[in-house]
Design an enzyme around this catalytic site. Structure first.
Site, PDB file in Angstrom:
ATOM      1  N   ASP A 149     -16.801 -49.741 -19.805  1.00  0.00           N
ATOM      2  CA  ASP A 149     -15.554 -49.050 -20.165  1.00  0.00           C
ATOM      3  C   ASP A 149     -15.782 -48.163 -21.397  1.00  0.00           C
ATOM      4  O   ASP A 149     -14.966 -48.122 -22.318  1.00  0.00           O
ATOM      5  CB  ASP A 149     -14.432 -50.064 -20.420  1.00  0.00           C
ATOM      6  CG  ASP A 149     -13.093 -49.382 -20.693  1.00  0.00           C
ATOM      7  OD1 ASP A 149     -12.838 -48.306 -20.141  1.00  0.00           O
ATOM      8  OD2 ASP A 149     -12.310 -49.944 -21.498  1.00  0.00           O
TER       9      ASP A 149
ATOM     10  N   HIS B  90     -10.377 -48.931 -23.482  1.00  0.00           N
ATOM     11  CA  HIS B  90      -9.057 -49.372 -23.048  1.00  0.00           C
ATOM     12  C   HIS B  90      -8.695 -50.751 -23.589  1.00  0.00           C
ATOM     13  O   HIS B  90      -7.538 -51.172 -23.514  1.00  0.00           O
ATOM     14  CB  HIS B  90      -8.978 -49.395 -21.519  1.00  0.00           C
ATOM     15  CG  HIS B  90      -8.995 -48.036 -20.899  1.00  0.00           C
ATOM     16  ND1 HIS B  90     -10.153 -47.444 -20.451  1.00  0.00           N
ATOM     17  CD2 HIS B  90      -7.997 -47.146 -20.675  1.00  0.00           C
ATOM     18  CE1 HIS B  90      -9.874 -46.252 -19.953  1.00  0.00           C
ATOM     19  NE2 HIS B  90      -8.584 -46.045 -20.082  1.00  0.00           N
TER      20      HIS B  90
ATOM     21  N   HIS C 132      -3.673 -37.063 -24.425  1.00  0.00           N
ATOM     22  CA  HIS C 132      -5.130 -36.878 -24.414  1.00  0.00           C
ATOM     23  C   HIS C 132      -5.467 -35.405 -24.670  1.00  0.00           C
ATOM     24  O   HIS C 132      -6.454 -35.088 -25.347  1.00  0.00           O
ATOM     25  CB  HIS C 132      -5.724 -37.331 -23.086  1.00  0.00           C
ATOM     26  CG  HIS C 132      -5.958 -38.804 -22.995  1.00  0.00           C
ATOM     27  ND1 HIS C 132      -6.673 -39.503 -23.938  1.00  0.00           N
ATOM     28  CD2 HIS C 132      -5.575 -39.715 -22.054  1.00  0.00           C
ATOM     29  CE1 HIS C 132      -6.728 -40.783 -23.590  1.00  0.00           C
ATOM     30  NE2 HIS C 132      -6.066 -40.943 -22.459  1.00  0.00           N
TER      31      HIS C 132
ATOM     32  N   HIS D 280       1.304 -40.290 -22.179  1.00  0.00           N
ATOM     33  CA  HIS D 280      -0.056 -40.756 -22.504  1.00  0.00           C
ATOM     34  C   HIS D 280      -1.084 -39.706 -22.111  1.00  0.00           C
ATOM     35  O   HIS D 280      -1.953 -39.338 -22.920  1.00  0.00           O
ATOM     36  CB  HIS D 280      -0.308 -42.070 -21.771  1.00  0.00           C
ATOM     37  CG  HIS D 280      -1.696 -42.604 -21.904  1.00  0.00           C
ATOM     38  ND1 HIS D 280      -1.992 -43.721 -22.650  1.00  0.00           N
ATOM     39  CD2 HIS D 280      -2.892 -42.204 -21.365  1.00  0.00           C
ATOM     40  CE1 HIS D 280      -3.290 -43.972 -22.575  1.00  0.00           C
ATOM     41  NE2 HIS D 280      -3.851 -43.064 -21.797  1.00  0.00           N
ATOM     42  N   GLU D 281      -1.018 -39.214 -20.857  1.00  0.00           N
ATOM     43  CA  GLU D 281      -2.036 -38.288 -20.374  1.00  0.00           C
ATOM     44  C   GLU D 281      -1.988 -36.956 -21.121  1.00  0.00           C
ATOM     45  O   GLU D 281      -3.024 -36.398 -21.486  1.00  0.00           O
ATOM     46  CB  GLU D 281      -1.886 -38.065 -18.868  1.00  0.00           C
ATOM     47  CG  GLU D 281      -2.053 -39.312 -18.019  1.00  0.00           C
ATOM     48  CD  GLU D 281      -3.360 -40.049 -18.275  1.00  0.00           C
ATOM     49  OE1 GLU D 281      -4.334 -39.411 -18.718  1.00  0.00           O
ATOM     50  OE2 GLU D 281      -3.412 -41.268 -18.067  1.00  0.00           O
TER      51      GLU D 281
ATOM     52  N   GLU E 212      -7.670 -43.537 -26.949  1.00  0.00           N
ATOM     53  CA  GLU E 212      -6.760 -44.199 -26.014  1.00  0.00           C
ATOM     54  C   GLU E 212      -5.496 -44.683 -26.728  1.00  0.00           C
ATOM     55  O   GLU E 212      -4.383 -44.577 -26.199  1.00  0.00           O
ATOM     56  CB  GLU E 212      -7.460 -45.389 -25.357  1.00  0.00           C
ATOM     57  CG  GLU E 212      -8.208 -45.050 -24.088  1.00  0.00           C
ATOM     58  CD  GLU E 212      -7.295 -44.564 -22.990  1.00  0.00           C
ATOM     59  OE1 GLU E 212      -6.205 -45.150 -22.786  1.00  0.00           O
ATOM     60  OE2 GLU E 212      -7.658 -43.582 -22.318  1.00  0.00           O
TER      61      GLU E 212
ATOM     62  N   TYR F 108     -14.880 -40.027 -26.611  1.00  0.00           N
ATOM     63  CA  TYR F 108     -14.337 -41.072 -25.751  1.00  0.00           C
ATOM     64  C   TYR F 108     -15.360 -42.182 -25.562  1.00  0.00           C
ATOM     65  O   TYR F 108     -15.882 -42.409 -24.467  1.00  0.00           O
ATOM     66  CB  TYR F 108     -13.930 -40.457 -24.411  1.00  0.00           C
ATOM     67  CG  TYR F 108     -12.906 -41.276 -23.645  1.00  0.00           C
ATOM     68  CD1 TYR F 108     -11.616 -41.476 -24.149  1.00  0.00           C
ATOM     69  CD2 TYR F 108     -13.220 -41.830 -22.415  1.00  0.00           C
ATOM     70  CE1 TYR F 108     -10.690 -42.217 -23.448  1.00  0.00           C
ATOM     71  CE2 TYR F 108     -12.290 -42.572 -21.703  1.00  0.00           C
ATOM     72  CZ  TYR F 108     -11.026 -42.764 -22.232  1.00  0.00           C
ATOM     73  OH  TYR F 108     -10.105 -43.495 -21.521  1.00  0.00           O
TER      74      TYR F 108
END
Length: 810
Positions: free
Chosen positions: A321, A326, A240, A236-237, A260, A251
């Site tokens: 957020d 998310h 990005h 996942h990271e 995301e 974002y």
């Protein structure tokens, strides 16, 4: 020279700074004076150790042994310039294959490097620019991070949860392999950059993140999360990073939710790749949550209070957020699940669906191509749908089962229509009218099952782009036609008659950053336009200055600008100025902290809007309508002179007329006139002069006459008798004064000489010369001769005198 060598090395800790290492060296060499501290040696060395080029330098040679990060090399520093001539590494590393006991994925094979027989590091040089994993030791400084090391390359320690680093290292290697082997991408940036992971960030830190260049993982607090290095989170990271170097989705709000979601999608795909399809799952981060329920569920987003339908239940609507990135990611997450696994049901719009899954491989190829080719930084869910369908057409052909599944999966999550097995041409534009050319229209192609397109914009211009923009350069109403070709699927066309209107009677439409708006009414949007968030890193200005306006009224209909910190608007903001420039008085800065500006009315014929956004987080922006009050009165003439008494005759006039002025005419009273708005005039002879200013606009005219306004007292000119000469020759001219300048023209002439006389060059025709006498200014002294007056006083603060100066002084 040693300082230069250490600068080039750049280590945080050196061996000689550690007493344990120094004592070890003394014992090993049986020498109480032994030290790792570098001692310089003067040597001759070739530049880059290339002895063939004969570029030999006198150098200081230093043996620099660094502890963190570990390295040892001979540094050759030019003794004269301080330049690094050559670095000769003394520690030779090799690729090593080891085994690691991970925290979440059992025992796994990993690749490390070896700096000695019994020293291995979590550094893998076989993948792109490398995969490297570092220990932050529960700190927050990247510069203080150190290597994880092992003596036998069998990484089994669980002390301080160090086996979580094995998950990060193994997960990063599998992420690189997935992108390289499955998607033909070399690292996150497609340029082979090193994938760096930093583990043990902070104390009880419940987060993992991509910071624009590296991955960082906290250890969790043990109750919310355990160390956040689970395989799908690692994927996942790093994804990005892939998105940053692909679509670079902002974002925030929908674009941030897509950002995301792509990380969740490829985190799951990488988990299926590394563990096998049978061992993967659709829960995000289940391994690092003590409950095993994870943080999101792609198979059923509602379980985690995330939406599975666009704008449906659990859709996040507030600005928290970053606009729900998310949460609202659940829509595309569920789309991907259905595209892989298939499924049937009824969504929150009461639409029924039945989808045949494609499996992870084709679904991931479609999602990746969409992110890498079609989406842009401000893309929304509608763009994600059209991009995914086009990606499926590119990869598998129009009217293919893959296109059908892609389209119906989007329909299932409430984005777009269901699949139809024929070509359907369709398009739209957020803006279809403007008040003046040139004006650029952005067209959105909503066609189904087509791969090639032909546009006719109705003004003689065409395009074959899928999503074109076109600039109309003339007034008129324009038909727009789109032909969509799907090959074996067929062809369809659509024509919208008089779809685009460029007419002076239309309300003007502008984005902040457009040129000056001269229409009396219109709509102005933030730089993102009516259908998207504004971008980061903007500093744009637009002035609204309608022709013949008295005032401008600006009314904000919608307003959503990122709030600042505290009570200020210091991140993103709109600032409005009462005039044609940003130097005019400001009505204030506005963002969600202050709320909408509401309605603003200018004091004059112009307003200026400045839009600023910082490096991160964007919102929907604003739309505002403007209208003007026309000035129906003629102007009122008024003016002032820089001085009204002068000895040199040079007067500057300033037009202070009130109202709209289209044209002016000055009469200076000496036979000269001007049409300049603020002219400068030179009077040649002494006397009193009346000055008249005539001003005019479409509503009428006005004249202001100031009688005997200017008084000129020019000193007498020097007397120079005419002289003659018989035949060619020089002539001596004499003036009845001593300080005289001699010129060859009465205005803007060349200074020929200074003095009471002037000898001309050889002349054979009649020639005029001009003499100007210089009068030195009289020095005037004011005030008492000394300080022997008054009672005296003491002042503890600054004192000053204020003078009015009506002319430039030297």
């Amino acid at each position: 020279a040693l300082t230069k060598a250490l600068d080039y090395c750049g280590a945080s800790i050196y061996m000689w700074q550690l007493s344990s290492e120094e004592n070890w060296l003394k014992e090993r060499e049986n020498n109480p004076m032994a030290s790792f501290y570098p001692e310089g040696e003067l040597v001759i060395m070739a530049k880059d150790a290339n002895f063939n080029n004969k570029d030999m330098r006198l150098c200081w040679k230093f043996d620099v042994y660094a502890h963190e990060p570990m390295s040892r090399a001979f540094y050759y520093i030019d003794a004269h310039t301080g330049e690094l001539i050559f670095k000769n590494d003394r520690i030779c590393t090799g690729v090593a294959n080891g085994t690691a006991q991970t925290m979440y994925s059992g025992t796994r094979a990993i690749t490390t490097d070896s700096t000695a027989v019994n020293n291995f590091r979590l550094r893998d040089a076989t993948r792109g620019g490398g995969v490297e994993t570092y220990d932050m030791n529960n700190g927050t400084s990247y510069g203080s991070a150190v290597d994880f090391t092992d003596t036998d390359n069998n990484w089994t320690t669980t002390t301080n949860d160090d086996h979580a680093a094995n998950d990060a290292h193994w997960g990063a290697a599998n992420t690189y392999d997935y992108y390289f082997n499955v998607l033909s991408r070399n690292s996150y940036d497609e340029a082979g950059s090193t994938i760096e992971s930093y583990v043990h960030r902070g104390v009880d830190y419940n987060n993992a993140f991509w910071n624009g260049s590296v991955m960082t993982y906290g250890d969790g607090d043990g109750s919310t999360f355990t160390p956040l290095t689970a395989l799908d989170v690692v994927g996942h990271e790093i994804t990005h990073g892939v998105t940053e170097f692909s679509s670079n989705l902002i974002y925030s709000y929908e674009s941030g939710a897509l950002n995301e979601s792509f990380s969740d999608i490829f985190g799951a795909a990488i988990e299926f790749y590394a563990l096998g399809v049978a061992n993967g799952d659709w829960i995000v981060g289940e391994d690092m949550t003590p409950s095993g329920t994870g943080i999101r569920n792609m198979m059923d987003p509602n379980i985690k209070s995330d939406p599975d339908t666009y704008l449906g239940a659990f859709w996040h609507t507030s600005s928290s957020d970053n606009g729900g990135v998310h949460t609202n990611s659940g829509v595309q997450n569920y789309w991907f699940y259905l595209l892989v696994e298939g499924g049937s049901g009824t969504n929150d719009n009461n639409d029924t669906f039945n989808i045949t899954g494609l499996g992870v491989g084709p679904a991931a190829q479609i999602a990746y191509r969409n992110n890498n080719v079609y989406l842009t930084s401000s893309s929304q869910y509608a763009d994600a749908r059209s991009g995914a369908i086009q990606a499926a057409i590119d990869l598998y052909g129009p009217c293919s089962p893959e296109v059908e599944a892609t389209t119906n999966a989007w329909y299932a999550v409430g984005v777009g229509n269901a699949y139809v097995p024929t070509v359907v041409a369709d398009f739209e534009s957020d803006i279809t009218s403007a008040c003046s050319p040139p004006y650029t229209i952005n067209f959105s192609n909503n066609s189904s099952n087509a791969g090639t397109f032909v546009w006719d914009f109705g003004d003689g211009n065409t395009s074959t782009l899928s999503q074109p923009s076109h600039t109309y350069t003339t007034f008129g109403n324009f038909d727009v036609k789109l032909i969509s070709d799907g090959g074996v699927c067929g062809t369809d066309s659509i024509e919208k008659v008089a779809y685009i209107s460029i007419d002076s009677l239309n309300p003007c439409i502008a984005l902040v950053g457009d040129p000056v708006q001269t229409g009396c009414s219109g709509v102005v949007y933030d730089p993102g336009g009516p259908g998207a968030n504004y971008d980061d890193n903007l500093n744009l200005v637009t002035t609204i200055s309608p022709l013949n306006a008295a005032t401008v009224t600006l009314t904000f209909n919608s307003f959503d600008i990122e709030p600042g910190s505290g009570s200020s608007c210091n991140w993103d903001y709109v600032e409005i100025f009462d005039g044609p420039t940003t130097s005019d008085p400001s009505f204030g800065r506005f963002c969600n902290t202050t709320g909408s500006p509401g309605t603003i009315i200018s004091t004059g014929p112009s307003l200026t809007i400045l839009f600023y956004s910082d490096v991160a987080v964007t919102h929907a922006g604003f739309d505002a309508t403007w209208s003007c009050t026309l000035n129906n009165a003629p102007p009122v003439s008024d003016f002032v002179a820089s001085v009204t008494q002068s000895c040199d005759g040079v007067i500057e006039f300033t037009n202070n007329s009130v109202g709209i002025v289209d044209s002016v005419h000055w009469d200076f009273g000496d036979g000269y006139t001007s049409t300049d708005y603020n002219p400068t005039h030179t009077y040649q002879t002494s006397g009193d002069y009346s000055v008249e200013l005539f001003v005019e606009n479409v509503n009428g005219s006005n004249t202001n006459l100031k009688s005997n306004y200017i008084s000129i007292s020019r000193p007498p000119a020097p007397i120079v008798p005419d002289m003659s000469n018989c035949g060619q020759g020089a002539v001596t001219l004499s003036a009845g004064a001593s300080t005289v300048n001699w010129y060859d023209a009465i205005v803007d002439g060349n200074l020929l000489s200074t003095g009471s006389s002037y000898v001309t060059p050889l002349l054979n025709t009649t020639t005029n010369y001009y003499a100007e006498e210089m009068y030195p200014a009289t020095i005037n002294t004011v005030g008492p001769l000394d300080n022997s007056f008054g009672g005296g006083a003491y002042f503890s603060n600054n004192q000053s005198l204020i003078f009015n100066s009506y002319k430039q002084s030297t």
